[in-house]
Design a protein around this motif. Structure first.
Motif: not given
Length: 324
Positions: A247, A291, A302, A304, A308-310, A314-316
């Motif tokens: 993350s 974020s 976004n 998602n 996690n997003y920053h 961009n982890t879904k």
């Protein structure tokens, strides 16, 4: 005639007396008197018949008299004895079927019952799967030997549970039979019925689920999210980031909890926010966080809803929320 007979009688009497002794005279005198009396009776009858004539023959029967008046009615006689019971008659034929009546008007819907209430540890500590509560069969996922009850499963690739979804503010289930820890989204009745003192949060990436525990007491998850009010938690950035070892977050703000979002009222819709999670910002404030890491998330355009997003990260994920 009568005088003549009397003279004869006297002469005979004198003759008898003169010619007989005393005893014979008495006997003869008795006989003469008897004859005299008999003759007297006959003489009287002859005199009677000569005056009145002989009796006539019996007259004819008179005509019958008129019928007498009808007598009064006699009184009622005593009640007669009850006759014997007659034989049972044969059963009559079945009559034709009556016409079906019209359907009645449906009554008003009754008031909705109060939500069921879970006990503090609703899952059995020696099994997982289905359980019973509130006298109805309710299916919940239970983590074996730990007593955790599944509340929600979120697919970060979908918008079903993004921050604006009504599923966070209503008491409606979503696919409540999807109970396994798989990738199928679900929202169970435990969202609004399960009191808890701990939450168990999980995120799955590449088939691996990582978990963290959050201590917090509430009557239900619904009670701390549905009204949209911010409620803080204090488990810290590192614990949140342990859900996703890769993350990425900004350095400042570090705002965590329920309904976490930008603190500036004009920036709420344009920046990062999460129904449950952690926010960060490049500036030394929380006015414009960009974020996030959490559940029920979004940031600008976004797409998602869990992960996690920053910026370039961009982890879904498939995310799980459990409680006990």
């Amino acid at each position: 005639m009568q005088g003549f007979r009397l003279v004869v009688f006297l002469l005979l009497t004198v003759t008898v007396v003169a010619t007989s002794d005393a005893e014979e005279t008495r006997d003869d005198l008795k006989s003469i008197i008897s004859l005299f009396l008999v003759g007297k009776q006959r003489l009287q009858k002859q005199l009677l018949f000569s005056i009145h004539g002989l009796p006539g023959a019996a007259g004819a029967h008179g005509a019958p008299g008129a019928p007498g008046n009808r007598g009064d009615h006699g009184g009622p006689g005593p009640e007669g004895q009850r006759g014997e019971k007659g034989d049972k008659g044969t059963t009559g034929k079945v009559g034709p079927k009556g016409v079906t009546g019209e359907t009645g008007v449906r009554g008003p819907t009754g008031p909705r019952g109060a939500p069921g209430v879970f006990r503090s540890n609703v899952c059995s500590n020696d099994r997982e799967g289905m359980m019973r509560y509130n006298k109805q069969v309710k299916e919940v996922f239970c983590d074996a030997n730990k007593g955790w009850t599944l509340i929600m499963k979120i697919d970060g690739n979908q918008q079903t549970f993004n921050y604006r979804s009504s599923l966070w503010s209503n008491k409606e289930t979503l696919q409540p039979t999807n109970l396994d820890l798989d990738d199928k989204e679900a929202k169970l009745a435990s969202y609004w019925t399960l009191p808890f003192t701990e939450l168990r949060l999980g995120m799955k990436v590449d088939g691996t689920i990582r978990w963290i525990t959050l201590s917090y007491s509430a009557s239900s998850l619904y009670s701390v999210i549905a009204d949209g009010k911010y409620r803080s938690t204090t488990i810290g950035e590192n614990k949140w980031r342990s859900l996703l070892p890769t993350s990425s977050l900004q350095d400042n703000c570090n705002r965590e909890g329920f309904n976490t979002r930008a603190t500036h009222p004009h920036n709420i819709l344009n920046h990062a926010r999460a129904r449950l999670g952690f926010l960060a910002n490049g500036e030394n404030d929380c006015y414009t966080p960009d974020s996030f890491l959490g559940f029920g998330t979004e940031c600008r355009s976004n797409r998602n809803s869990a992960g996690n997003y920053h910026g370039h990260v961009n982890t879904k994920t498939i995310a799980y929320i459990m409680a006990r």
